[in-house]
Scaffold this motif. Sequence first.
Motif, short mmCIF file in Angstrom:
data_model
loop_
_atom_site.label_atom_id
_atom_site.label_comp_id
_atom_site.label_asym_id
_atom_site.label_seq_id
_atom_site.Cartn_x
_atom_site.Cartn_y
_atom_site.Cartn_z
N LEU A 161 0.82 -1.21 0.00
CA LEU A 161 0.00 0.00 0.00
C LEU A 161 0.86 1.26 0.00
N GLU A 162 1.92 1.25 0.79
CA GLU A 162 2.80 2.42 0.83
C GLU A 162 3.50 2.61 -0.51
N THR A 163 3.96 1.54 -1.10
CA THR A 163 4.63 1.62 -2.40
C THR A 163 3.65 2.09 -3.47
N GLY A 164 2.44 1.55 -3.44
CA GLY A 164 1.43 1.97 -4.41
C GLY A 164 1.07 3.43 -4.28
N LEU A 181 13.39 9.57 -3.32
CA LEU A 181 14.01 9.44 -2.00
C LEU A 181 13.12 8.65 -1.05
N LEU A 182 11.82 8.87 -1.10
CA LEU A 182 10.91 8.12 -0.25
C LEU A 182 10.87 6.64 -0.64
N LEU A 183 10.97 6.34 -1.93
CA LEU A 183 11.03 4.94 -2.36
C LEU A 183 12.33 4.28 -1.90
N ARG A 184 13.44 5.02 -1.92
CA ARG A 184 14.70 4.47 -1.40
C ARG A 184 14.62 4.25 0.10
N TRP A 185 13.95 5.16 0.81
CA TRP A 185 13.75 4.99 2.25
C TRP A 185 12.91 3.73 2.53
N LEU A 186 11.91 3.50 1.70
CA LEU A 186 11.10 2.30 1.83
C LEU A 186 11.93 1.05 1.59
N LEU A 187 12.78 1.08 0.57
CA LEU A 187 13.67 -0.05 0.29
C LEU A 187 14.62 -0.29 1.46
N PHE A 188 15.16 0.77 2.03
CA PHE A 188 16.03 0.64 3.19
C PHE A 188 15.29 -0.01 4.36
#
Length: 151
Positions: free
Chosen positions: A44-47, A66-73
């Motif tokens: 849901l967050e990624t979507g 940057l937020l997608l990289r933070w999610l990946l981290f």
Amino acid sequence: MAGAGDAVPLPVSMLLWLVLWALYLSIVNVGQTWYAFGWESLLLETGFLAVFLGNDDTAPPLLVLLLLRWLLFRVEFGAGLIKIRGDRCWRDLTCLCHHHETQPMPGPLSWFFHHLPVRCTRRRRRPTTSSSSSCRSSSSPRSRWPRWRPD
């Protein structure tokens, strides 16, 4: 139907992705116990972040990347933490033995991997455990492979 988000203007594309996200959110909320896993909130967050990526005509905003990289981290770091503080099999490097016994959709070679000696599964498990727990792929400022330079 594929590529419909790129065939329309940006606001319509964003609305299309937002509607799809809202439909998935409603499925997760109605599903309750069946959809109570951690990956549902990550999806849901990624979507939701993907709504703001744009279409082919626009460059993705830096903040969204940057937020997608933070999610990946967070995903990588969480996977490493669960391996460190989780079951003893992660420390013994024997979790793959259990995985091959209980995986829901085994592949054609799963039977052979299941019957490998334990030392082979330990050897296969060590690199992924160390990479997940150290988060080397997403914590470095340059998260790409080094470029090849001719001599």
